[in-house]
Design a protein around this motif. Sequence first.
Motif, PDB file in Angstrom:
ATOM      1  N   ILE A   1       0.827  -1.361  -0.065  1.00 28.76           N
ATOM      2  CA  ILE A   1      -0.136  -0.019   0.053  1.00 28.76           C
ATOM      3  C   ILE A   1       0.732   1.533   0.121  1.00 28.76           C
ATOM      4  CG2 ILE A   1      -2.016   1.231   1.254  1.00 28.76           C
ATOM      5  CD1 ILE A   1      -2.875  -1.222   0.246  1.00 28.76           C
ATOM      6  N   ARG A   2       2.127   1.703   0.292  1.00 28.36           N
ATOM      7  CA  ARG A   2       3.166   2.402   1.448  1.00 28.36           C
ATOM      8  C   ARG A   2       3.427   2.924  -0.672  1.00 28.36           C
ATOM      9  NH1 ARG A   2       5.287   1.309   5.506  1.00 28.36           N
ATOM     10  NH2 ARG A   2       7.231  -0.040   4.580  1.00 28.36           N
ATOM     11  N   SER A   3       3.985   1.798  -1.181  1.00 29.28           N
ATOM     12  CA  SER A   3       4.370   2.135  -2.633  1.00 29.28           C
ATOM     13  C   SER A   3       3.479   2.769  -3.101  1.00 29.28           C
ATOM     14  CB  SER A   3       5.218   1.000  -2.875  1.00 29.28           C
ATOM     15  OG  SER A   3       6.451   0.117  -2.252  1.00 29.28           O
ATOM     16  N   GLU A   4       2.289   1.872  -3.433  1.00 31.34           N
ATOM     17  CA  GLU A   4       1.385   2.451  -4.975  1.00 31.34           C
ATOM     18  C   GLU A   4       1.174   4.369  -4.109  1.00 31.34           C
ATOM     19  OE1 GLU A   4      -3.228   0.948  -5.614  1.00 31.34           O
ATOM     20  OE2 GLU A   4      -2.891   1.340  -3.376  1.00 31.34           O
ATOM     21  N   LEU A   5       1.014   4.335  -2.567  1.00 30.43           N
ATOM     22  CA  LEU A   5       0.793   5.705  -2.583  1.00 30.43           C
ATOM     23  C   LEU A   5       1.571   6.893  -2.786  1.00 30.43           C
ATOM     24  CD1 LEU A   5      -1.764   5.121   0.877  1.00 30.43           C
ATOM     25  CD2 LEU A   5      -2.659   5.579  -1.740  1.00 30.43           C
ATOM     26  N   LEU A   6       2.988   6.210  -2.650  1.00 24.22           N
ATOM     27  CA  LEU A   6       3.860   6.805  -2.973  1.00 24.22           C
ATOM     28  C   LEU A   6       3.769   7.075  -4.605  1.00 24.22           C
ATOM     29  CD1 LEU A   6       6.735   5.291  -0.384  1.00 24.22           C
ATOM     30  CD2 LEU A   6       5.201   7.560  -0.856  1.00 24.22           C
ATOM     31  N   ASN A   7       3.654   6.476  -5.339  1.00 18.85           N
ATOM     32  CA  ASN A   7       3.351   6.788  -6.953  1.00 18.85           C
ATOM     33  C   ASN A   7       2.678   8.272  -7.077  1.00 18.85           C
ATOM     34  OD1 ASN A   7       5.286   4.635  -7.459  1.00 18.85           O
ATOM     35  ND2 ASN A   7       2.953   3.527  -7.577  1.00 18.85           N
ATOM     36  N   TYR A   8       1.841   8.960  -6.019  1.00 15.64           N
ATOM     37  CA  TYR A   8       0.883  10.117  -6.321  1.00 15.64           C
ATOM     38  C   TYR A   8       1.137  10.958  -5.420  1.00 15.64           C
ATOM     39  CZ  TYR A   8      -2.359   5.904  -8.059  1.00 15.64           C
ATOM     40  OH  TYR A   8      -2.473   5.456  -9.532  1.00 15.64           O
ATOM     41  N   VAL A   9       2.760  10.533  -4.383  1.00 11.20           N
ATOM     42  CA  VAL A   9       2.893  11.826  -3.846  1.00 11.20           C
ATOM     43  C   VAL A   9       4.241  12.617  -4.385  1.00 11.20           C
ATOM     44  CG1 VAL A   9       3.857  12.322  -1.621  1.00 11.20           C
ATOM     45  CG2 VAL A   9       2.300  10.484  -2.040  1.00 11.20           C
ATOM     46  N   SER A  10       4.515  13.493  -4.434  1.00 13.41           N
ATOM     47  CA  SER A  10       5.283  14.126  -5.326  1.00 13.41           C
ATOM     48  C   SER A  10       6.577  14.210  -4.127  1.00 13.41           C
ATOM     49  CB  SER A  10       5.109  16.094  -5.407  1.00 13.41           C
ATOM     50  OG  SER A  10       5.061  16.535  -3.714  1.00 13.41           O
ATOM     51  N   PRO A  11       8.040  14.843  -5.581  1.00 17.08           N
ATOM     52  CA  PRO A  11       8.974  13.785  -4.558  1.00 17.08           C
ATOM     53  C   PRO A  11       9.378  15.146  -3.437  1.00 17.08           C
ATOM     54  CG  PRO A  11       9.217  14.235  -7.021  1.00 17.08           C
ATOM     55  CD  PRO A  11       7.754  14.888  -6.365  1.00 17.08           C
ATOM     56  N   ASP A  12       9.524  16.474  -3.560  1.00 16.66           N
ATOM     57  CA  ASP A  12       9.029  17.021  -2.349  1.00 16.66           C
ATOM     58  C   ASP A  12       8.668  16.726  -1.173  1.00 16.66           C
ATOM     59  OD1 ASP A  12       7.019  18.033  -3.646  1.00 16.66           O
ATOM     60  OD2 ASP A  12       6.664  20.099  -3.081  1.00 16.66           O
ATOM     61  N   ALA A  13       7.311  16.335  -0.935  1.00 16.86           N
ATOM     62  CA  ALA A  13       6.565  15.763  -0.152  1.00 16.86           C
ATOM     63  C   ALA A  13       7.081  14.835   0.517  1.00 16.86           C
ATOM     64  CB  ALA A  13       5.362  15.901  -0.282  1.00 16.86           C
ATOM     65  N   ILE A  14       7.349  13.766  -0.213  1.00 14.51           N
ATOM     66  CA  ILE A  14       8.502  12.917   0.144  1.00 14.51           C
ATOM     67  C   ILE A  14       9.565  12.640   1.167  1.00 14.51           C
ATOM     68  CG2 ILE A  14       9.483  10.354  -0.727  1.00 14.51           C
ATOM     69  CD1 ILE A  14       7.581  10.529  -2.742  1.00 14.51           C
ATOM     70  N   ALA A  15      10.416  13.919   0.250  1.00 16.53           N
ATOM     71  CA  ALA A  15      11.719  14.608   0.736  1.00 16.53           C
ATOM     72  C   ALA A  15      10.910  14.899   1.862  1.00 16.53           C
ATOM     73  CB  ALA A  15      12.284  15.467   0.426  1.00 16.53           C
ATOM     74  N   ARG A  16       9.604  15.749   2.044  1.00 17.36           N
ATOM     75  CA  ARG A  16       9.558  16.114   3.331  1.00 17.36           C
ATOM     76  C   ARG A  16       9.759  14.913   4.249  1.00 17.36           C
ATOM     77  NH1 ARG A  16       4.804  18.473   2.284  1.00 17.36           N
ATOM     78  NH2 ARG A  16       3.517  17.231   2.961  1.00 17.36           N
ATOM     79  N   ILE A  17       9.220  14.076   4.101  1.00 23.07           N
ATOM     80  CA  ILE A  17       8.605  13.123   4.968  1.00 23.07           C
ATOM     81  C   ILE A  17      10.136  12.423   5.562  1.00 23.07           C
ATOM     82  CG2 ILE A  17       7.403  10.782   5.262  1.00 23.07           C
ATOM     83  CD1 ILE A  17       5.482  11.634   3.497  1.00 23.07           C
ATOM     84  N   ILE A  18      10.754  11.997   4.897  1.00 28.93           N
ATOM     85  CA  ILE A  18      11.893  11.756   5.028  1.00 28.93           C
ATOM     86  C   ILE A  18      12.827  12.030   6.246  1.00 28.93           C
ATOM     87  CG2 ILE A  18      14.692  10.548   3.908  1.00 28.93           C
ATOM     88  CD1 ILE A  18      12.713   9.853   1.125  1.00 28.93           C
ATOM     89  N   ASN A  19      12.713  13.867   5.763  1.00 31.21           N
ATOM     90  CA  ASN A  19      13.263  14.361   7.112  1.00 31.21           C
ATOM     91  C   ASN A  19      12.723  13.909   8.307  1.00 31.21           C
ATOM     92  OD1 ASN A  19      15.187  15.625   4.835  1.00 31.21           O
ATOM     93  ND2 ASN A  19      13.913  17.099   4.035  1.00 31.21           N
ATOM     94  N   SER A  20      11.935  14.138   8.212  1.00 35.60           N
ATOM     95  CA  SER A  20      10.992  13.816   9.286  1.00 35.60           C
ATOM     96  C   SER A  20      11.862  12.771  10.819  1.00 35.60           C
ATOM     97  CB  SER A  20       9.960  14.593   9.937  1.00 35.60           C
ATOM     98  OG  SER A  20       9.298  13.429   8.931  1.00 35.60           O
ATOM     99  N   LEU A  21      12.174  11.763   9.592  1.00 38.24           N
ATOM    100  CA  LEU A  21      11.643   9.933  10.182  1.00 38.24           C
ATOM    101  C   LEU A  21      13.411  10.335  10.871  1.00 38.24           C
ATOM    102  CD1 LEU A  21      10.632   8.252   7.323  1.00 38.24           C
ATOM    103  CD2 LEU A  21       9.503   8.849   9.497  1.00 38.24           C
ATOM    104  N   GLU A  22      13.450   9.473  11.501  1.00 40.88           N
ATOM    105  CA  GLU A  22      14.616   8.720  12.587  1.00 40.88           C
ATOM    106  C   GLU A  22      15.413   7.801  11.238  1.00 40.88           C
ATOM    107  OE1 GLU A  22      14.085   6.239  15.283  1.00 40.88           O
ATOM    108  OE2 GLU A  22      13.371   8.756  16.768  1.00 40.88           O
ATOM    109  N   SER A  23      16.905   8.167  11.108  1.00 46.20           N
ATOM    110  CA  SER A  23      17.777   7.072  10.078  1.00 46.20           C
ATOM    111  C   SER A  23      17.374   6.269  10.057  1.00 46.20           C
ATOM    112  CB  SER A  23      19.571   7.195  10.839  1.00 46.20           C
ATOM    113  OG  SER A  23      19.351   7.156  11.887  1.00 46.20           O
ATOM    114  N   GLY A  24      16.991   5.124  10.984  1.00 39.15           N
ATOM    115  CA  GLY A  24      16.645   3.855  10.994  1.00 39.15           C
ATOM    116  C   GLY A  24      15.760   3.607  10.328  1.00 39.15           C
TER     117      GLY A  24
END
Length: 458
Positions: free
Chosen positions: A83-106
């Motif tokens: 489901i995550r992979s499917e939804l990420l196809n509809y999320v813009s790269p900058d929005a994905i980057a924003r999510i990644i920047n808020s995550l812990e490194s692991g």
Amino acid sequence: MEKSVTTTPILSDATIARQTLAKIHRFLKTENYTKLQKTIESLHYADIADVLEVVSLEYRLEILKFIPRDIEAEVFLDLEPAIRSELLNYVSPDAIARIINSLESGDTLSFIEDLTFEQQTDVVRFLSKKEQAFLNEALSYDEGTAGRLMQRELVAVPRFWTVSQVKRYIKTADFLPDQIFNVYVIDANHRPLGYVSLSELLKHDEDEKISHFMQKDVFSFSIETLQKEVAFYFRHYGLASAPVLDSNGRIKGDITLNNVVNLIDEEAERAFLGLAGAANSDIHMSLLKASTNRFKWVMITAFSSILSSYIISKFDKSIEQIVALAVLMSIVVAIGGSVSLQVASVTIRALSNGEFRLVRIWYSLWKEVQVGFINGVLISSILVIMVLLWYGDLSLALVFGVTILINVIYGSVMGLSIPVVLFRFNYDPAISAPPFLIPACDMMGYGSFLYLATLYLI
């Protein structure tokens, strides 16, 4: 990654869950987005993920618009990978980057691995230099190693710091993990000298140096340590966290109990699905992916069935003379297969969590022969009496009983040896063992019973 949120879990009560899902469906159908937003914002991030997994793609995309930004990362992490992979196809790269920047490194690494190569290329451009450097280094480590599992955020302080300094550091630093289990004490070269649990830290005076009460026996892992070994040692020694060291003995990251629990869950799921002939859970996959995922295993079963049928065809004249053979041979195969799967389940679990030692293979093999013999004698004794009462033929009953004994022992040995051999040659036994195990037991069951029946009864 966990954050303190003021939302209420709904799925602890099935009735409330159904009512909430019904409301969300109603708001989506009537396009009442104001109430939809209020409902989504009132939910725990895990419940939002559950909602996304049970609605259609069209509704998922609508719900995504109303997920609060402070929990959107947790929502995506809690989703099933498909489901995550499917939804990420509809999320813009900058929005994905924003999510990644808020995550812990692991979590960042596991998240980025779900992206396609094209998505990774687009997203990296929006990441900070720090995140880019981390990903380049983390992706250089081999898959399935501690380097891929560890998180970079940890608390490491010099030995001369006091309790007060450590507390102030934890309060003010903005790059620490959400959950802290241990404070590591390091030397000038960033090598671990000891550690102090957070609960132990709170028991001491503010001006006391941390080196005075630190535990000096630091259990650590190298970057190359296999993740299944990490899981074994965490369970075996009851670890809460452990540092990961580079080749020079310097701390590169930290593995916590949360990381290991997720790993154990994944291993258990893979072992369970592997015995059913499936590499991944496909309940949330598309029709094409789910079909492809299962097709190869079905074809392996088909070819093995053809081989078993070929063996049976070689004894067709025997079956024509003694029709009871056709009735009883399926019982032989079923019992042998059941025993082999029981032993394989235990063996695969022991291999996956590190409990099984290859140096004790001959001891384990001999033990399975003994267990198989005992169970075989008990099962065959009962079935011999049943067949004797059923057909009134002592010779047939004895041949049937001997074959049951042979196949129970054979199934026990195969259930142990096939997963171990595959593991020894670096194949995942949870996925690779069943396609070999089931045909081996089927062919042995049919062949041994029909051969002995032909030899002694005809």
